[in-house]
Design a protein around this motif. Structure first.
Motif, PDB file in Angstrom:
ATOM      1  N   LYS A 182      10.548  -1.669  -8.660  1.00  0.00           N
ATOM      2  CA  LYS A 182       9.608  -2.373  -7.509  1.00  0.00           C
ATOM      3  C   LYS A 182       9.944  -3.892  -7.330  1.00  0.00           C
ATOM      4  N   THR A 183      10.905  -4.522  -7.530  1.00  0.00           N
ATOM      5  CA  THR A 183      11.532  -5.637  -6.795  1.00  0.00           C
ATOM      6  C   THR A 183      12.807  -5.604  -5.818  1.00  0.00           C
ATOM      7  N   LEU A 184      13.103  -3.772  -5.806  1.00  0.00           N
ATOM      8  CA  LEU A 184      13.936  -3.750  -5.000  1.00  0.00           C
ATOM      9  C   LEU A 184      13.507  -3.782  -4.351  1.00  0.00           C
ATOM     10  N   THR A 187      12.081  -6.543  -2.130  1.00  0.00           N
ATOM     11  CA  THR A 187      13.345  -7.058  -1.393  1.00  0.00           C
ATOM     12  C   THR A 187      13.515  -6.929  -0.189  1.00  0.00           C
ATOM     13  N   CYS A 188      13.779  -5.383  -0.074  1.00  0.00           N
ATOM     14  CA  CYS A 188      14.836  -4.846   0.896  1.00  0.00           C
ATOM     15  C   CYS A 188      13.846  -4.099   2.359  1.00  0.00           C
ATOM     16  N   THR A 189      13.060  -3.865   1.455  1.00  0.00           N
ATOM     17  CA  THR A 189      11.489  -3.697   2.297  1.00  0.00           C
ATOM     18  C   THR A 189      10.132  -3.755   2.917  1.00  0.00           C
ATOM     19  N   GLY A 190      10.442  -5.529   1.950  1.00  0.00           N
ATOM     20  CA  GLY A 190       8.510  -5.860   1.985  1.00  0.00           C
ATOM     21  C   GLY A 190       8.004  -4.941   1.524  1.00  0.00           C
ATOM     22  N   ARG A 191       8.333  -4.187   0.484  1.00  0.00           N
ATOM     23  CA  ARG A 191       7.059  -3.333   0.682  1.00  0.00           C
ATOM     24  C   ARG A 191       6.364  -3.929  -0.970  1.00  0.00           C
ATOM     25  N   GLY A 209       6.618   4.258   0.003  1.00  0.00           N
ATOM     26  CA  GLY A 209       7.082   5.244   0.648  1.00  0.00           C
ATOM     27  C   GLY A 209       8.949   5.589   0.595  1.00  0.00           C
ATOM     28  N   CYS A 210       8.955   5.327  -0.525  1.00  0.00           N
ATOM     29  CA  CYS A 210      10.741   5.299  -0.603  1.00  0.00           C
ATOM     30  C   CYS A 210      10.505   6.198  -1.838  1.00  0.00           C
TER      31      CYS A 210
END
Length: 391
Positions: A182-184, A187-191, A209-210
């Motif tokens: 959830k952190t990733l 951090t990576c998508t802003g979602r 969506g990931c």
């Protein structure tokens, strides 16, 4: 039976499971119950090796032309999340609502460097694995997240994906637990992964969506598509103040800790071994002995002296709030501990104890040295069992 490297010895029993293949060539000596390092019971296949490491002729590169054939290849590889979770990879890839593939190359746990070595030594299969997943699962965007303390990896992968459409490398802050799902995603998508998903259970990255794959997992897929050899070996970081020759070593899955330790020079002369930890120091567990096997998801074997392994005696909570402030899931570990102490499943549900990811941050920051992470895991398991029992 005579088996070879890549011979099927344990067939997946359902969709959310993965097959197991022989990692050595030799003769099966026994098929018997075995207690695992976490206390659970399983069935183990004991094989007497012949030292030849003969590859099974059935190991041929799969033919992949669409998503179903890719899913079949992932299943036949026996691929799981080798970064530590051990979740079957084909289950993640089955989702149809994915627009972003996240490659978890954060490797935020102290000591562990297996993913770093994978990026530096096997970048070609990482790229081929990413290309296959994006093409056949029709995922338009891919982000490779790497913590900034690995500049060589960032530079190498940036140069390789420069001309790949939809693929980017994202340097991540050096902050534990940066590699948590959830952190990733955030951090990576802003979602933000919802706390509760459409099924009423804790939300998953797919709800945002990931889909997340560990960098070594996607590299393993790339190797399988090229060679047809399933997941049969594992790179392990062997570290700690008690080991004679710290190193990353690739071993056949099923190798006993004892043999891995011996291959790394054994215990330092004059040092008394105090603790063996499988995995990292934050999320790993302590092994009661060295007579347990390396599994698909084991990425570290840490050996500490008695002096380094001594845990301080816990004292009373001083209500400083550090555990709550530090929790990446914004939980209250001390409140969860109190509710678990009185076996209040309803209160644990209200406190959302099942969202705990077991990162160990609360125990690490606690000035009273209370075992909050361990208690939170017990509380999570107790709450789930009670809620299931009550229907």
């Amino acid at each position: 039976d005579t088996v070879m490297v890549g011979t099927l010895i344990g067939k997946a029993g359902g969709f959310v499971s993965a097959s197991i293949y022989s990692s050595v060539s030799g003769t099966v000596q026994d098929v018997a119950p075995m207690r695992m390092v976490n206390g659970s019971m399983t069935t183990a296949v004991a094989i007497k090796t012949d030292g030849e490491q003969t590859i099974d002729p059935a190991c041929v590169p799969p033919t992949v032309t669409d998503k179903p054939s890719l899913m079949a290849a992932v299943q036949n590889c026996g691929l799981v999340g080798v970064g530590g979770a051990g979740f079957p990879a084909h289950v993640k890839l089955a989702a149809n609502t994915i627009d972003t593939l996240l490659i978890n190359a954060a490797e935020c746990e102290p000591y562990l460097t297996t993913d770093c070595r994978e990026m530096l030594e096997c970048s070609d299969t990482i790229i081929s694995g990413i290309e296959a997943v994006m093409k056949y699962c029709e995922i338009p965007h891919c982000i490779i997240g790497i913590e900034r303390n690995k500049p060589e990896c960032i530079d190498l992968l940036c140069s390789l994906v420069r001309n790949m459409k939809g693929v980017e490398v994202k340097p991540l802050p050096m902050r534990y637990p940066q590699g948590a799902e959830k952190t990733l995603v955030e951090t990576c998508t802003g979602r933000e992964v919802p706390q509760v998903g459409p099924t009423g259970k804790p939300g998953l990255p797919a709800d945002a969506g990931c889909v997340i794959m560990n960098v070594t997992s996607v590299s393993t897929l790339g190797k399988y598509l090229k060679t047809g050899i399933p997941l049969v070996s594992k790179r392990v970081t062997v570290e700690g103040d008690a080991i004679a020759k710290p190193q990353n070593i690739e071993v056949p899955i099923g190798t006993l800790y004892r043999d891995v330790i011996e291959a790394c020079g054994g215990i330092k002369e004059g040092v008394e071994l105090g603790k063996i930890i499988f995995g990292g120091p934050m999320m790993g567990g302590a092994a009661p002995s060295a007579d347990y096997p390396v599994l698909k998801q084991n990425n570290g074997l840490l050996l500490f002296s008695k002096q380094a392994a001594v845990l301080p005696e816990p004292s009373a909570c001083i209500r400083c709030g550090r555990c709550t402030n530090s929790c990446p899931m914004q939980l209250s570990p001390i409140a969860i501990k109190k509710a678990y102490t009185v076996q209040d499943a309803k209160k644990l549900d209200d406190l959302m104890a099942d969202l705990c990811m077991g990162c160990g941050t609360c125990s690490f920051v606690c000035p009273a040295k209370q075992p909050l992470a361990q208690t939170s895991k017990l509380a999570r398991d107790f709450m789930r069992a009670e809620m299931a029992r009550r229907g």
